[in-house]
Design an enzyme around this catalytic site. Structure first.
Site: not given
Ligand code: ACO
Length: 318
Positions: A110, A243, A273
């Protein structure tokens, strides 16, 4: 000599996939996705190739810069993976737009756009280029596991491009890479060599929580460091083009800086993203909306797999 941005362009696939559409085959819903990420919909490649998208973005950037492809001295394509392993995406884009200069792909995930700006800076400084094209193009829909709700909902496909010419920028730029093989990973398939074990490869896997924390502190650190290096302050920056990975990351970074939301334009709502294409896509949108004025200060900041970060402070010269 350094560079300035002479023109911008972007292109997205025609297929829009809404959060509700995802909930037809994934255990998810619009409420979870939009409240956790800010994303409402994304674009997904169907009949178009990534090369089609990249070439369209490149042509739009060339047109807005009023530069012919034949005038280019170098083409850089940040991408996680083009349509083919080879020829490279940059070679294919070069062929489509009718350029005859060298062309090179870059993979800094990214952060690829800012990494490409730094490579461009070196070419301009060495007097090896007067016109460069950077085209970031990403087909994230091919890299994610469409049965995994925790990653698929976050990403989209897009291309964003800039044409660079001689100028004063950047005022400050910082790249980092620190190897982390756990938080953001995707393995390529192995070959069928009889001398090595076979592996089919893996889709993108991510530790979202760790990436989230890493991103917020990386942005905050870079804003302060680069502003200090350039002898300015975060309050003087007109726009922060961050980003577009998660609206909550952008909001957390903004609140640490205690600056108003108008300085943090976003489009993640519509595209998700899009990895390296994210910042040039947003930049093109801002330019075409007439929001950029000569002399304004811009802060670009990206983070991603590697782990990598890239931030750049520049004055809008167009
Ligand atoms: N729909 C419903 N529930 C979901 C979903 C979904 N799409 N995805 C995850 N959940 C559930 C999980 O299973 C978990 O359930 P559990 O508590 O029963 O285990 C619950 O939601 C909470 O999951 P978390 O992962 O703790 O959710 P969080 O609030 O941390 O949000 C997210 C997750 C959106 C991915 C966040 O952590 C984030 O945005 N992180 C940064 C991601 C990022 O910037 N990535 C860049 C990558 S770029 C690259 O280099 C390719």
């Amino acid at each position: 000599m350094a560079f300035s941005i002479l023109g911008t362009g972007s292109a997205v696939p025609s297929k829009v996939v809404t959060n509700s559409e995802l909930s037809i085959f994934l255990e998810t819903d619009d409420e979870w996705i939009s409240s956790r990420t800010g994303i409402s919909e994304r674009r997904v490649l169907t009949s178009e190739s990534l090369t089609d998208l990249a070439a369209k973005a490149a042509e739009r950037a060339l047109e807005s810069a009023n530069i012919a492809a034949s005038e280019l001295d170098f083409i850089l394509c940040p991408t996680l993976r083009g349509d083919q392993l080879f020829p490279s995406l940059s070679s294919r884009v070069s062929g489509r737009i009718g350029a005859s200069c060298p062309a090179l792909d870059i993979n800094a995930a990214c952060s690829g756009f800012v990494f490409a700006l730094d490579v461009a800076r070196a070419y301009f400084a060495a007097g090896q280029a007067r016109r460069m094209l950077i085209v970031c193009a990403e087909a994230m829909s091919r890299l994610t596991d469409w049965t995994d709700r925790s990653t698929t909902v976050l990403f989209g496909d897009a291309a964003g491009a800039v044409v660079l010419g001689p100028g004063e920028g950047p005022l400050a730029l910082r790249l980092t890479t620190s190897c982390n093989e756990e938080w953001l990973v995707s393995d390529v398939p192995s070959g069928n060599s009889p001398f090595a074990p076979y592996s089919p490869g893996t889709f993108l896997r991510m530790n979202g929580r760790e990436v989230f924390k890493f991103a917020v502190s990386a942005i905050d650190k870079d804003v302060r460091l680069l502003c200090e290096q350039a002898g300015t302050s975060p309050e003087d920056v007109d726009y922060y083009l961050l980003h577009q990975a998660n609206l909550r990351i952008i909001e957390a970074a903004r609140s640490r800086l205690a600056l108003p939301p108008e300085r943090f334009p976003t489009n993640i709502q519509h595209y998700g993203n899009t990895s390296s294409a994210s910042i040039p896509l947003l930049l093109d949108e801002q330019v075409r909306a007439g929001n950029m004025q000569k002399g304004q200060l811009l802060f670009l900041s990206a983070f991603g797999a590697g782990l990598s970060t890239g931030s750049c402070l520049l004055r809008w010269e167009a």
